[in-house]
Design a protein around this motif. Structure first.
Motif, PDB file in Angstrom:
ATOM      1  N   HIS A   1       0.792  -1.214  -0.222  1.00 30.78           N
ATOM      2  CA  HIS A   1       0.008  -0.152   0.014  1.00 30.78           C
ATOM      3  C   HIS A   1       0.913   1.444  -0.045  1.00 30.78           C
ATOM      4  O   HIS A   1       0.349   2.264  -0.762  1.00 30.78           O
ATOM      5  CB  HIS A   1      -0.865  -0.031   0.993  1.00 30.78           C
ATOM      6  N   ASN A   2       2.015   1.333   0.668  1.00 35.58           N
ATOM      7  CA  ASN A   2       2.652   2.360   0.803  1.00 35.58           C
ATOM      8  C   ASN A   2       3.520   2.532  -0.579  1.00 35.58           C
ATOM      9  O   ASN A   2       3.725   3.601  -1.078  1.00 35.58           O
ATOM     10  CB  ASN A   2       3.969   2.325   1.756  1.00 35.58           C
ATOM     11  N   LEU A   3       3.767   1.574  -1.369  1.00 30.74           N
ATOM     12  CA  LEU A   3       4.153   1.516  -2.721  1.00 30.74           C
ATOM     13  C   LEU A   3       3.152   2.065  -3.781  1.00 30.74           C
ATOM     14  O   LEU A   3       3.143   1.883  -4.996  1.00 30.74           O
ATOM     15  CB  LEU A   3       4.939   0.513  -3.006  1.00 30.74           C
ATOM     16  N   GLY A   4       1.759   1.970  -3.398  1.00 29.71           N
ATOM     17  CA  GLY A   4       0.809   2.297  -4.339  1.00 29.71           C
ATOM     18  C   GLY A   4       0.160   1.329  -4.920  1.00 29.71           C
ATOM     19  O   GLY A   4      -0.246   1.244  -6.076  1.00 29.71           O
ATOM     20  N   MET A   5       0.438  -0.123  -4.577  1.00 31.69           N
ATOM     21  CA  MET A   5      -0.063  -1.236  -5.177  1.00 31.69           C
ATOM     22  C   MET A   5      -1.356  -2.143  -4.325  1.00 31.69           C
ATOM     23  O   MET A   5      -1.261  -1.895  -3.289  1.00 31.69           O
ATOM     24  CB  MET A   5       1.126  -2.392  -5.152  1.00 31.69           C
ATOM     25  N   ARG A   6      -1.885  -2.755  -5.177  1.00 28.79           N
ATOM     26  CA  ARG A   6      -3.064  -3.567  -4.457  1.00 28.79           C
ATOM     27  C   ARG A   6      -2.312  -5.029  -3.844  1.00 28.79           C
ATOM     28  O   ARG A   6      -1.448  -5.400  -4.696  1.00 28.79           O
ATOM     29  CB  ARG A   6      -4.255  -3.648  -5.469  1.00 28.79           C
ATOM     30  N   VAL A   7      -3.155  -5.588  -3.151  1.00 27.73           N
ATOM     31  CA  VAL A   7      -2.739  -6.940  -2.544  1.00 27.73           C
ATOM     32  C   VAL A   7      -3.941  -7.809  -2.715  1.00 27.73           C
ATOM     33  O   VAL A   7      -5.180  -7.662  -2.422  1.00 27.73           O
ATOM     34  CB  VAL A   7      -2.407  -6.761  -1.148  1.00 27.73           C
ATOM     35  N   VAL A   8      -3.557  -9.057  -3.209  1.00 28.29           N
ATOM     36  CA  VAL A   8      -4.450 -10.288  -3.317  1.00 28.29           C
ATOM     37  C   VAL A   8      -3.914 -11.225  -2.570  1.00 28.29           C
ATOM     38  O   VAL A   8      -2.856 -11.606  -2.889  1.00 28.29           O
ATOM     39  CB  VAL A   8      -4.545 -10.635  -4.887  1.00 28.29           C
ATOM     40  N   ALA A   9      -4.849 -11.874  -1.687  1.00 30.15           N
ATOM     41  CA  ALA A   9      -4.424 -12.868  -0.858  1.00 30.15           C
ATOM     42  C   ALA A   9      -5.005 -14.184  -1.728  1.00 30.15           C
ATOM     43  O   ALA A   9      -6.054 -14.339  -1.632  1.00 30.15           O
ATOM     44  CB  ALA A   9      -4.820 -12.632   0.545  1.00 30.15           C
ATOM     45  N   GLU A  10      -3.909 -15.089  -1.823  1.00 33.48           N
ATOM     46  CA  GLU A  10      -4.503 -16.281  -2.343  1.00 33.48           C
ATOM     47  C   GLU A  10      -4.857 -17.477  -1.472  1.00 33.48           C
ATOM     48  O   GLU A  10      -4.339 -17.620  -0.279  1.00 33.48           O
ATOM     49  CB  GLU A  10      -3.443 -17.117  -3.336  1.00 33.48           C
ATOM     50  N   GLY A  11      -5.471 -18.471  -1.783  1.00 39.30           N
ATOM     51  CA  GLY A  11      -5.739 -19.766  -0.894  1.00 39.30           C
ATOM     52  C   GLY A  11      -6.580 -19.461   0.460  1.00 39.30           C
ATOM     53  O   GLY A  11      -6.396 -20.255   1.388  1.00 39.30           O
ATOM     54  N   VAL A  12      -7.492 -18.463   0.124  1.00 40.87           N
ATOM     55  CA  VAL A  12      -8.291 -18.337   1.357  1.00 40.87           C
ATOM     56  C   VAL A  12      -9.343 -19.410   1.546  1.00 40.87           C
ATOM     57  O   VAL A  12     -10.381 -19.525   0.409  1.00 40.87           O
ATOM     58  CB  VAL A  12      -9.020 -16.864   1.088  1.00 40.87           C
ATOM     59  N   GLU A  13      -9.625 -20.025   2.569  1.00 39.04           N
ATOM     60  CA  GLU A  13     -10.434 -21.297   2.507  1.00 39.04           C
ATOM     61  C   GLU A  13     -11.389 -21.321   3.928  1.00 39.04           C
ATOM     62  O   GLU A  13     -12.117 -21.972   3.847  1.00 39.04           O
ATOM     63  CB  GLU A  13      -9.631 -22.371   2.649  1.00 39.04           C
TER      64      GLU A  13
END
Length: 786
Positions: A733-745
């Motif tokens: 977020h500080n670098l202006g990017m989005r974050v996607v979390a994989e494998g959410v179960e």
């Protein structure tokens, strides 16, 4: 823990009951004093902050008030410029009765000015709207005004001599230089300002009881003074030094006297940029802080009362502690004896656990401990794309050696074999002795199945080396190894061990090999791999590959904001084959470029079909391999497919792993910059599992970071995983990017990620990868609520 408890009690009563009681009382008193000190500091700090806030609010109000009065006066003085224009015409033609009539009419309709007079360059009055007595002071000012070198003086207005008598104090003379069309001086215009009109103009301004508005000239001469009662005349003189201080340093002068009465006031100074005057708004400090000081007195009384309550309570508690001292001492003595017994039991229990989990001879894990650890690893294995395998090892002719040379030699041989097995494994692998001459190994996190073969060969070669000087005997022993692969040969550790054991017996009866896979096809140079390799190109042409899509969910709205396209091979003989089987084959045989282009084209075709059918479309992410990043045609092909199907670049994204960037980072960087320039977003997949993550996100045009599923699976139970995930989200977020979390179960993972600020999630909790007909329904639905 038990040793620390007993140590604390021992130190507490080391010097006898009286000293321990004094220390307890001193601690209670110190704690109470610290609490009181903290309360007093908090209250005093709060009072200071509130006082500062009152002053700042007063400053802000005075600044707004002075700005309003200043702007109203500026607008009045600006109206004199209109009179200057007509005055210039009259000075050019003094007999122009029409101009005189216009000036008189303008003055009659303008309530701000009482009288107008016009003087020529010699100071002679050529026009006056009303008779007036000669004023020597005024004439002197007019002559001085005309004598100025106008090349060095900014044209404008100056105030005339301020009337000294109370009857004339309502009238303020204003002097304007009159210029012709060539900007040359032609005379002086005198306008008499009616202060009563200015008072009516500002009569609705809210003022305090002691608040005063002063209008002063640039040379600190007071023009007018107004309070809540109206205009004032004959008041105490201004202290001009404080006005000068405000003018030169700051628009605010705190706690200074403005008048000769020496009463401290807070003063706000507003200087006009267009005319030579300033507005001063001031208010007595006592009035401003009156309400605050009452609240301050109440707060101090409340804290004083609380202080007395705490002190009295502390005294009462001291008496109660003294009465309970003897009973407490008896209780502590009993507690120490009990803790010593518990400590002994704990030590004995720990020894029993160690004996139960560790083989006494080799130091390896026992069967039960191996089964427990392996089960945990396999739970983790179900959520990633790596390979796991169980190796069952038996030593050939060990019984004969043990019977002929004795158990002592057999024990030394087992210890040597255990050491050699450990030397061939990584720290993440698990090894155990099941009893006798049987060993079991769990290989974890391998990149492909060929690595399993390499480890098996190494085990056979290492264990088969001669064992020299074992109780004066030189021995050589050979292992038989059976291998079962997860999940192909079983999803649970018990099934894998059973199948590995069966494969070990097959290896024991074989004459040409020392290790055997439970699946026989893997022992004939991988028949399935050979079949797939021969059929790869025709499979693309025959349309055997299909796309499945897994949605990405926005955590703020639970809407589907993206899809990941995952390729599957619908083989006519072997059924649906997943990427873990054929992607490594495609990369090794060079088919990955052809397959990657098919995925790009098929994704664009599918998006276009959804768009034509009126289905809501979202960006589709495509996985890109390292070999595709070596080709300078990748960016061109992506653009070509988008244009072919009439799609905007925002509907296509690419995902790449850190491992795909290792070989040639500079080439990959140039290609990715070209792709990013075309408007296609780039995501870094499996973030955190590589070696140069920070370097990649710093130097490459990365828009999104996908946290690897290995960090998400145990996020609620592993402090390290939780810290890594939270730090990664903050970094992105500080670098202006989005974050996607994989494998959410699980819902617990979802709650934690949402609380940590994660943007999107992807996993079985919302949807598995599904074919086109199923994803259409999800896109129409748009929202997947948990």
């Amino acid at each position: 823990m038990f040793r620390s408890i007993s140590g604390v009690f021992g130190k507490l009563f080391l010097f006898g009951p009286h000293n321990s009681w004094r220390r307890l009382m001193l601690g209670a008193a110190s704690l109470s004093l610290l609490i009181l000190l903290a309360i007093w500091l908090y209250i005093l700090q709060s009072i200071e902050n509130q006082e500062r806030l009152v002053i700042e609010n007063t400053k802000s109000f005075q600044h707004n008030l002075s700005a309003t009065v200043s702007e109203n006066l500026n607008q009045l003085l600006d109206r004199g410029k209109l009179f200057c224009a007509f005055s210039s015409q009259l000075l050019e033609n003094q007999q122009n009765t029409l101009t005189q009539t216009r000036i008189t009419a303008m003055l009659g309709t303008d309530q701000a000015f009482n009288r107008i007079e016009i003087y020529d360059l010699h100071g002679q009055k050529i026009f006056s709207s009303a008779p007036s007595l000669p004023d020597a002071t005024l004439n002197t000012v007019i002559q001085q005004r005309l004598a100025l070198d106008m090349q060095n003086v900014k044209p404008g207005m100056v105030f005339g001599p301020i009337p000294k008598t109370l009857s004339d104090a309502w009238q303020i003379p204003l002097l304007y230089l009159v210029k012709d069309s060539r900007e040359e001086n032609t005379g002086v215009l005198l306008l008499v300002l009616d202060l009563g009109y200015l008072l009516r103009l500002n009569q609705n301004l809210a003022m305090g009881m002691t608040e005063i508005i002063n209008i002063v000239t640039d040379d600190s001469q007071e023009i007018a003074r107004a309070s809540i009662a109206g205009l004032e005349f004959g008041g105490s003189a201004l202290i001009t030094s404080n006005i000068t201080t405000a003018n030169s340093t700051n628009p605010f002068v705190d706690f200074k006297p403005l008048f000769q009465d020496q009463v401290s006031r807070i003063i706000t100074y507003q200087h006009s940029d267009r005319h030579p005057f300033s507005i001063i708004v001031s208010q007595e400090i006592n009035e401003m802080l009156k309400s605050f000081r009452e609240k301050k007195r109440e707060a101090l009384l409340l804290v004083f009362f609380l202080t007395m309550v705490v002190i009295i309570s502390m005294i009462l508690i001291a008496f109660a502690i003294q009465r309970k001292q003897r009973a407490f001492m008896a209780l502590v003595t009993s507690e120490i004896d009990k803790n010593e017994l518990i400590l002994k039991l704990h030590d004995e229990k720990q020894k029993a656990f160690d004996l139960a989990e560790t083989d006494y001879l080799t130091g390896l894990y026992t069967r039960n401990k191996f089964t427990e650890l392996a089960s945990r690893y396999l739970i983790h294995a179900k959520r990633n794309r790596l390979h796991y395998a169980v190796l069952f090892i038996d030593l050939d002719r060990f019984k004969a050696i043990n019977d002929s040379l004795g158990h002592h030699v057999g024990d030394l041989l087992l210890q040597t074999v255990a050491d050699r097995l450990q030397s061939t494994l990584r720290k993440t692998d698990v090894i155990a002795r099941f009893g006798g001459d049987e060993f079991v190994i769990l290989l974890t996190g391998l990149q492909n199945e060929k690595d399993i073969t390499g480890v098996a060969k190494k085990i056979v070669e290492t264990v088969s080396q001669p064992c020299l000087d074992l109780a004066n005997h030189d021995l050589q022993i050979y292992p038989s190894v059976g291998i079962a692969i997860f999940p192909r040969d079983g999803n649970e550790i018990i099934a894998l061990m059973k199948n590995a054991d069966l494969a070990m017996y097959q290896s024991k009866h074989s004459k040409n090999r020392s290790y055997t896979f439970f699946d026989a096809s893997l022992n004939t140079e991988n028949i399935l791999e050979f079949t797939l390799d021969q059929h790869f190109s025709t499979a693309i042409k025959n349309g055997e590959f299909v796309l499945h899509f897994q949605p990405k969910i926005d955590l703020s709205s639970y809407r589907i904001v993206g899809l990941e396209a995952l390729v599957r091979w619908q083989h006519p003989e072997h059924g649906l084959i997943f990427p873990n089987t054929f992607i490594p084959l495609a990369e090794n045989t060079g088919h990955i470029i052809e397959l990657g282009n098919w995925v790009i084209e098929a994704s664009c075709r599918q998006i276009s079909a959804w768009k034509s059918a009126g289905i809501p479309i979202v960006p589709v992410a495509i996985n890109v391999s390292g070999q595709q990043l070596k080709s300078d045609t990748l960016a061109k092909y992506l653009t070509q497919c988008l244009e072919q199907y009439g799609l905007e670049s925002k509907y296509l994204q690419i995902e790449l792993t850190e491992s795909s960037l290792v070989e040639n980072i500079e080439t990959a960087k140039a290609i990715l910059n070209h792709i990013a320039d075309s408007g296609i977003h780039i995501a870094l997949d499996d973030f955190g599992t590589g070696f140069s993550s920070l370097g990649y996100i710093k130097n490459l045009p990365i828009h999104t970071i996908k946290i690897d599923r290995s960090f998400i699976s145990n996020i609620r139970n592993s402090h390290d995983d939780a810290v890594i995930v939270t730090s990664t989200i903050a970094l992105a977020h500080n670098l202006g990017m989005r974050v996607v979390a994989e494998g959410v179960e699980t819902s617990e993972q979802l709650v934690y990620l949402r609380a940590s600020g994660c943007d999107e999630v992807q996993g079985y909790f919302f949807s598995r990868p599904v074919p086109d007909n199923a994803i259409r329904q999800l896109l129409i639905k748009e929202k997947l609520c948990p």
